[in-house]
Design a protein around this motif. Structure first.
Motif, PDB file in Angstrom:
ATOM      1  N   GLU A 132      10.303  -3.773 -11.736  1.00 26.87           N
ATOM      2  CA  GLU A 132       8.798  -3.160 -11.626  1.00 26.87           C
ATOM      3  C   GLU A 132       8.172  -2.997 -12.960  1.00 26.87           C
ATOM      4  O   GLU A 132       8.883  -3.010 -14.001  1.00 26.87           O
ATOM      5  CB  GLU A 132       9.157  -1.797 -11.278  1.00 26.87           C
ATOM      6  N   THR A 145      -4.286  -9.669  -5.786  1.00 24.57           N
ATOM      7  CA  THR A 145      -5.451  -8.810  -5.490  1.00 24.57           C
ATOM      8  C   THR A 145      -6.832  -9.491  -5.452  1.00 24.57           C
ATOM      9  O   THR A 145      -7.444  -9.608  -4.702  1.00 24.57           O
ATOM     10  CB  THR A 145      -5.561  -7.591  -6.666  1.00 24.57           C
ATOM     11  N   SER A 148      -6.296 -12.109  -2.712  1.00 27.26           N
ATOM     12  CA  SER A 148      -6.607 -11.745  -1.124  1.00 27.26           C
ATOM     13  C   SER A 148      -8.145 -11.062  -1.153  1.00 27.26           C
ATOM     14  O   SER A 148      -8.386 -10.792  -0.028  1.00 27.26           O
ATOM     15  CB  SER A 148      -5.526 -10.661  -0.893  1.00 27.26           C
ATOM     16  N   TYR A 208       2.993  -7.231  -1.353  1.00 24.94           N
ATOM     17  CA  TYR A 208       2.376  -5.847  -2.109  1.00 24.94           C
ATOM     18  C   TYR A 208       3.137  -4.725  -1.087  1.00 24.94           C
ATOM     19  O   TYR A 208       3.546  -3.905  -1.653  1.00 24.94           O
ATOM     20  CB  TYR A 208       0.988  -5.901  -1.867  1.00 24.94           C
ATOM     21  N   ASN A 212       5.926  -2.251  -2.491  1.00 26.44           N
ATOM     22  CA  ASN A 212       5.703  -0.811  -2.690  1.00 26.44           C
ATOM     23  C   ASN A 212       6.639  -0.266  -1.977  1.00 26.44           C
ATOM     24  O   ASN A 212       7.093   0.979  -2.357  1.00 26.44           O
ATOM     25  CB  ASN A 212       4.352  -0.412  -2.124  1.00 26.44           C
ATOM     26  N   MET A 218      13.270   3.183  -3.881  1.00 21.84           N
ATOM     27  CA  MET A 218      14.280   3.322  -5.021  1.00 21.84           C
ATOM     28  C   MET A 218      14.088   4.709  -5.688  1.00 21.84           C
ATOM     29  O   MET A 218      14.618   5.190  -6.604  1.00 21.84           O
ATOM     30  CB  MET A 218      13.599   2.370  -6.104  1.00 21.84           C
ATOM     31  N   ARG A 219      12.984   5.644  -5.263  1.00 18.50           N
ATOM     32  CA  ARG A 219      12.860   6.734  -5.778  1.00 18.50           C
ATOM     33  C   ARG A 219      13.709   7.902  -4.725  1.00 18.50           C
ATOM     34  O   ARG A 219      13.348   9.063  -4.955  1.00 18.50           O
ATOM     35  CB  ARG A 219      11.399   7.020  -5.834  1.00 18.50           C
ATOM     36  N   VAL A 223      19.631   6.659  -3.860  1.00 18.35           N
ATOM     37  CA  VAL A 223      19.891   5.659  -4.853  1.00 18.35           C
ATOM     38  C   VAL A 223      20.597   6.279  -6.139  1.00 18.35           C
ATOM     39  O   VAL A 223      21.337   5.795  -6.813  1.00 18.35           O
ATOM     40  CB  VAL A 223      18.444   5.123  -5.445  1.00 18.35           C
ATOM     41  N   LYS A 233      22.821  -2.863  -9.925  1.00 15.01           N
ATOM     42  CA  LYS A 233      21.353  -2.808  -9.419  1.00 15.01           C
ATOM     43  C   LYS A 233      21.139  -3.586  -8.135  1.00 15.01           C
ATOM     44  O   LYS A 233      20.442  -3.357  -7.440  1.00 15.01           O
ATOM     45  CB  LYS A 233      20.373  -3.254 -10.455  1.00 15.01           C
ATOM     46  N   ASN A 325       4.298   7.286  12.578  1.00 10.72           N
ATOM     47  CA  ASN A 325       3.262   6.180  12.648  1.00 10.72           C
ATOM     48  C   ASN A 325       3.681   5.026  11.676  1.00 10.72           C
ATOM     49  O   ASN A 325       3.975   5.180  10.447  1.00 10.72           O
ATOM     50  CB  ASN A 325       1.867   6.809  12.005  1.00 10.72           C
ATOM     51  N   ALA A 327       1.925   2.410  10.684  1.00  7.41           N
ATOM     52  CA  ALA A 327       0.798   1.982   9.748  1.00  7.41           C
ATOM     53  C   ALA A 327       0.630   3.054   8.749  1.00  7.41           C
ATOM     54  O   ALA A 327      -0.310   2.691   7.817  1.00  7.41           O
ATOM     55  CB  ALA A 327      -0.284   1.477  10.586  1.00  7.41           C
ATOM     56  N   GLU A 331      -1.616   2.067   4.608  1.00  7.88           N
ATOM     57  CA  GLU A 331      -3.163   2.376   4.001  1.00  7.88           C
ATOM     58  C   GLU A 331      -4.181   1.054   4.702  1.00  7.88           C
ATOM     59  O   GLU A 331      -4.541   0.027   4.140  1.00  7.88           O
ATOM     60  CB  GLU A 331      -3.270   1.893   2.657  1.00  7.88           C
ATOM     61  N   VAL A 332      -3.989   1.189   6.019  1.00  8.17           N
ATOM     62  CA  VAL A 332      -4.645   0.155   6.893  1.00  8.17           C
ATOM     63  C   VAL A 332      -5.893  -0.498   6.186  1.00  8.17           C
ATOM     64  O   VAL A 332      -6.836   0.029   5.845  1.00  8.17           O
ATOM     65  CB  VAL A 332      -5.392   1.045   8.139  1.00  8.17           C
ATOM     66  N   GLN A 333      -5.588  -1.809   5.784  1.00 10.93           N
ATOM     67  CA  GLN A 333      -6.670  -2.693   5.031  1.00 10.93           C
ATOM     68  C   GLN A 333      -6.675  -3.772   5.879  1.00 10.93           C
ATOM     69  O   GLN A 333      -6.111  -4.759   5.743  1.00 10.93           O
ATOM     70  CB  GLN A 333      -5.862  -2.907   3.508  1.00 10.93           C
ATOM     71  N   ARG A 334      -7.791  -3.685   6.469  1.00  8.63           N
ATOM     72  CA  ARG A 334      -8.068  -5.069   7.496  1.00  8.63           C
ATOM     73  C   ARG A 334      -9.558  -5.313   7.424  1.00  8.63           C
ATOM     74  O   ARG A 334     -10.385  -4.664   6.803  1.00  8.63           O
ATOM     75  CB  ARG A 334      -7.750  -4.398   8.930  1.00  8.63           C
TER      76      ARG A 334
END
Lengths: 335, 294
Positions: A132, A145, A148, A208, A212, A218-219, A223, A233, A325, A327, A331-334
């Motif tokens: 990361e 980024t 796309s 991506y 994420n 991992m948080r 873990v 790891k 849900n 989705a 973060e519905v990115q369409r």
């Protein structure tokens, strides 16, 4: 008892599926009929403009276009339930025949694109999450980024400009050389450019997402526990985090089918690839009603089926979530 | 201090200087910000920058490659690309922002209504949203456009706005559902706060961050949708200059190998889109930043 439960569950999903298809067909039928445009133009071509009023009336009667929309819809539904979807105005043959000739091409393009995206995104996502904020992660995120954000049609145009117009390496349109449609190498050569565009456009978004999702895992507290137990790891990432991330990834990929499908349609249009995309664009443009109906229902059925399947997968694989849900984290990115 | 006692032995501790919030702007996409600002500025003042009338068909100079007179060359109809970029950018960005405004307002209202509705109505409204989400957006835009039958700027921006509110509606609805049972909302309602007062004073501040991110992304999607539609010939006509309609001449340009007609508008489009996207991502990062445990 268990078996019975499953049947009820399955029946509910099937009912939802057919209800959605029915609504979709009503929606598309009315919209396409109400939209301005002349369906006779696609049947008679240029001649349609020279038809006299009487001939017009006769032609409309023959194609069944003179009645009210509701009557037309009921008749269409009756025929469709018997498996008769009518004839295409432009190709003058059974709609199913027209589609049968094209569907293979789209399945090859969309299917191979989907598999490539699925695999590569998983790999890239893990690679990014492993380090990361490392150099590789940062470069991949930046490149992703930007790539796309390139519009699909423009990327296709640029690739055509470079590889077919200037370098003359790859063909710019079609699915195979004329007269040699079964030539395997020719087909591959025709697939390279469209496939590149599809994969490049969608890969980053899913990579991506998986990155994420992994970082989120991992948080989580487990873990810390695994770490204090002395696991290394790699073990934590692959055996614990990835395992928690994959179900939501799979259901997300199922939801993503419509986006990849939509992308395929645009790419097909630019490359004049003889698939369902070009076909539906033509039929919407020239009011080839019967063809448009079947195409919309086909893609709608696929989309609805996938979203129901995604939900089912989610509920089965992770009973905790119940109706959570899928989705929501995406973060519905369409487009 | 002369009052009998004297306090000794205190170690003087220097008053701590307030710690500066280090790295607040670290990693912020400055380049994206400035590029976007530059493009926006150029589009706003296009009448000062543009050297030629973007609508003038200079038929003597069709498809001229970039040179000193035509900085970016001319298109197949003899229009000056340099002026067209700025004037077209104004149209494209306007459509993006206005469509996002439309979709955000619809999304917030729909989401709040659904979040406050009884369970069955909420379920029904959410089913509708899911059904709409499952249809490819482009198809809906084409259909709305076919129904309204208008292919001008207003028609397009309304069509795009009507297809992009679903994501925002979903986020707003889940936030509202979470918040509506919280004490301060109930208290406000008990004191006689109306629907819009509660929405504005108590609910909106809670979902502004998440909606902001989606709105920024929606601007990007709207600009993209406009260009794709215009390129495919169902959006703006060639006479209305926008980045999308400039690219609809690309098929002709491919035949004559005039690269500038394809590359330059697309480059502007891509740069703008990725700048907006990286600003949006930065926004999201700021909203939820937590430390890794691994």
């Amino acid at each position: 008892m268990k078996r019975y439960d499953f049947l009820v569950y399955f029946g509910k999903k099937a009912m939802l599926f057919f209800l959605s298809i029915f609504l979709l067909s009503v929606f598309v039928f009315y919209i396409s009929r109400l939209a301005p445009g002349d369906p006779l133009l696609s049947y008679y071509g240029e001649r349609a403009e020279r038809l006299g009023p009487q001939e017009r009336e006769w032609a409309e009667k023959r194609l069944g276009l003179n009645e009210s929309v509701t009557v037309q819809y009921v008749r269409w539904l009756k025929n469709a339930l018997r498996g008769d979807f009518g004839i295409s105005y432009k190709y003058k043959m059974e709609v199913t025949e027209v589609i049968k000739g094209r569907i293979g091409n789209t399945l090859i393009l969309g299917g191979s694109g989907f598999l490539l995206i699925f695999g590569l995104a998983l790999l890239t996502g893990i690679l990014c999450a492993w380090r990361e904020d490392g150099i590789l992660d940062r470069i991949l995120c930046k490149v992703g980024t930007v790539v796309s954000c390139i519009p699909e049609f423009w990327l296709s145009l640029v690739l055509i400009l470079i590889f077919s117009v200037n370098l003359r390496w790859l063909p710019s349109s079609g699915a195979g050389a004329a007269g040699a449609a079964d030539d395997f190498c020719g087909r591959i050569r025709h697939l390279i450019l469209p496939l590149t565009v599809i994969v490049a456009e969608h890969l980053w978004y899913y990579a991506y997402l998986i990155r994420n999702r992994l970082l989120e895992e991992m948080r989580a507290d487990y873990v810390l526990l695994a770490k204090s137990k002395g696991l290394n790891k790699r073990r934590i990432l692959f055996a614990h985090c990835l395992r928690n991330a994959v179900p939501s990834y799979i259901s997300l990929m199922a939801v993503s089918v419509p986006h990849i499908l939509g992308g395929t349609y645009i790419v097909e249009t630019v490359f004049s690839y003889p698939g369902l995309g070009t076909l539906s664009y033509e039929s919407a443009r020239y009011k080839d009603y019967n063809l448009l109906m079947l195409l919309c229902i086909l893609s709608g059925a696929l989309v609805i089926f996938c979203s129901i399947a995604a939900k089912a997968i989610n509920e089965r694989m992770d009973p905790r979530t119940g109706n959570r849900n899928i989705a929501a984290g995406a973060e519905v990115q369409r487009r | 201090m002369k009052d009998g006692f004297e306090v000794v032995g205190i170690r003087e501790t220097p008053r701590e200087a307030p710690v500066k919030q280090a790295g607040r702007y670290k990693g912020a996409p400055f380049a994206a910000f400035f590029l976007l600002f530059f493009i926006l500025f150029g589009c706003l003042f296009c009448h000062l920058i543009g050297t030629k009338d973007p609508a003038y068909l200079d038929l003597k100079n069709c498809s001229v490659p970039p040179n000193r007179e035509f900085l970016f060359g001319t298109d197949t109809m003899g229009r000056d690309l340099f002026s067209m970029i700025w004037y077209g950018g104004r149209v494209s960005l306007f459509i993006g922002i206005a469509a996002t405004f439309v979709s955000t307002v619809i999304g917030i209202i729909f989401g709040t209504v659904s979040g406050n509705a009884p369970a069955w109505a909420d379920a029904l409204l959410m089913r509708i949203v899911e059904l709409l989400l499952s249809v490819p957006n482009l198809l809906i835009v084409i259909m709305i456009q076919a129904v309204t039958g208008r292919s001008d700027v207003t028609g397009i921006l309304i069509a795009i706005g009507l297809t992009e509110w679903m994501g925002i509606a979903k986020v707003v609805r889940s936030e509202v559902r979470k918040l509506r049972k919280s004490e301060y909302v109930i208290a406000s309602k008990c004191m006689g706060g109306g629907f819009f007062h509660v929405l504005w004073a108590h609910l909106v501040p809670n979902f502004v961050p998440s909606v902001m991110f989606m709105a920024v992304m929606n601007i990007r999607n709207a600009v993209l949708a406009e260009s794709t539609l215009s390129f495919m010939g169902v959006g703006l006509p060639v006479e209305t200059v926008s980045w999308g309609s400039m690219l609809s001449l690309a098929e002709k340009a491919l035949l004559t190998n005039s690269w500038w007609i394809i590359l330059i508008p697309g480059l502007f489009l891509t740069v703008t889109l990725s700048c907006i996207a990286s600003l949006g991502n930065e926004l999201r990062k700021r909203i939820n930043r937590r430390q890794s445990l691994l």
